[in-house]
Design a protein around this motif. Sequence first.
Motif, PDB file in Angstrom:
ATOM      1  N   LYS A 179      22.766  45.585  37.283  1.00 28.95           N
ATOM      2  CA  LYS A 179      22.228  44.469  38.062  1.00 28.95           C
ATOM      3  C   LYS A 179      22.837  43.138  37.606  1.00 28.95           C
ATOM      4  N   GLN A 180      23.075  42.986  36.304  1.00 23.20           N
ATOM      5  CA  GLN A 180      23.640  41.735  35.801  1.00 23.20           C
ATOM      6  C   GLN A 180      25.142  41.628  36.044  1.00 23.20           C
ATOM      7  N   LEU A 181      25.841  42.753  36.099  1.00 28.04           N
ATOM      8  CA  LEU A 181      27.281  42.723  36.356  1.00 28.04           C
ATOM      9  C   LEU A 181      27.608  42.550  37.838  1.00 28.04           C
ATOM     10  N   ALA A 182      26.760  43.043  38.726  1.00 17.38           N
ATOM     11  CA  ALA A 182      27.050  43.080  40.163  1.00 17.38           C
ATOM     12  C   ALA A 182      27.378  41.717  40.792  1.00 17.38           C
ATOM     13  N   PRO A 183      26.703  40.632  40.468  1.00 20.40           N
ATOM     14  CA  PRO A 183      27.024  39.363  41.144  1.00 20.40           C
ATOM     15  C   PRO A 183      28.244  38.619  40.584  1.00 20.40           C
ATOM     16  N   ILE A 184      28.951  39.217  39.646  1.00 21.09           N
ATOM     17  CA  ILE A 184      30.065  38.550  38.973  1.00 21.09           C
ATOM     18  C   ILE A 184      31.391  38.980  39.612  1.00 21.09           C
ATOM     19  N   SER A 185      32.318  38.046  39.667  1.00 16.84           N
ATOM     20  CA  SER A 185      33.702  38.339  40.046  1.00 16.84           C
ATOM     21  C   SER A 185      34.592  38.036  38.848  1.00 16.84           C
ATOM     22  N   LEU A 186      35.614  38.852  38.664  1.00 23.37           N
ATOM     23  CA  LEU A 186      36.555  38.669  37.564  1.00 23.37           C
ATOM     24  C   LEU A 186      37.910  38.272  38.125  1.00 23.37           C
ATOM     25  N   LYS A 187      38.461  37.200  37.587  1.00 19.72           N
ATOM     26  CA  LYS A 187      39.789  36.723  37.996  1.00 19.72           C
ATOM     27  C   LYS A 187      40.669  36.667  36.753  1.00 19.72           C
ATOM     28  N   ALA A 188      41.810  37.338  36.810  1.00 19.88           N
ATOM     29  CA  ALA A 188      42.749  37.365  35.692  1.00 19.88           C
ATOM     30  C   ALA A 188      44.031  36.647  36.099  1.00 19.88           C
ATOM     31  N   GLU A 189      44.381  35.621  35.340  1.00 17.15           N
ATOM     32  CA  GLU A 189      45.631  34.896  35.562  1.00 17.15           C
ATOM     33  C   GLU A 189      46.625  35.394  34.526  1.00 17.15           C
ATOM     34  N   CYS A 190      47.712  35.984  35.012  1.00 18.61           N
ATOM     35  CA  CYS A 190      48.664  36.653  34.133  1.00 18.61           C
ATOM     36  C   CYS A 190      50.086  36.181  34.414  1.00 18.61           C
ATOM     37  N   ARG A 191      51.005  36.645  33.558  1.00 15.91           N
ATOM     38  CA  ARG A 191      52.426  36.403  33.771  1.00 15.91           C
ATOM     39  C   ARG A 191      53.213  37.492  33.067  1.00 15.91           C
ATOM     40  N   ASP A 192      54.475  37.611  33.460  1.00 19.44           N
ATOM     41  CA  ASP A 192      55.347  38.574  32.801  1.00 19.44           C
ATOM     42  C   ASP A 192      56.218  37.855  31.773  1.00 19.44           C
ATOM     43  N   ILE A 193      57.135  38.577  31.144  1.00 19.28           N
ATOM     44  CA  ILE A 193      57.955  37.973  30.086  1.00 19.28           C
ATOM     45  C   ILE A 193      58.981  36.993  30.635  1.00 19.28           C
ATOM     46  N   TYR A 194      59.198  37.011  31.953  1.00 14.55           N
ATOM     47  CA  TYR A 194      60.094  36.050  32.581  1.00 14.55           C
ATOM     48  C   TYR A 194      59.331  34.849  33.122  1.00 14.55           C
TER      49      TYR A 194
END
Length: 159
Positions: free
Chosen positions: A123-138
Amino acid sequence: MSIIISTLALLATFYQLYLQRVHNEKSLKPLAQIDVVDHRNRIYIYLRNNGMGPMIIDRLTFIKEEKQYTKLEDCLELDRRSYLSIAASDTLKRVVLPNAHLIVFETQFEDHEGEAEKDNVRKQLAPISLKAECRDIYDNKFTTERNLQWFSRYDRRLD
């Protein structure tokens, strides 16, 4: 005549160098995927790298009720000792190797713990959104995002 051939050979070499660089950049590209699992006595969220190159995580952002948080514990009302959570921010970068994962959230339940504890976590996890900002080695940046609404599939209020 030999100067023209030498110049063409040099240009061909530089073009081949360019093609090799483009090929290397494409073949070392990470592919991010956010996995959510609710299986028996475990609930977890992983950020998985399914690509061939390392994935550098610049920032993890948790969005709940249109507010953004850098730590998952700021979104949850669970005992901090009952789960494992990893953060990534501007000052703390994470690297995920190919075919590996980063544990964003993980908790395990003992056999004696009832379904009520699991439902509380869901119930506590359901209203959350996860956003990951990533990059590669270049230094090519990309973002992946997933809503954790999947955890509400057992919500008994819908019955």
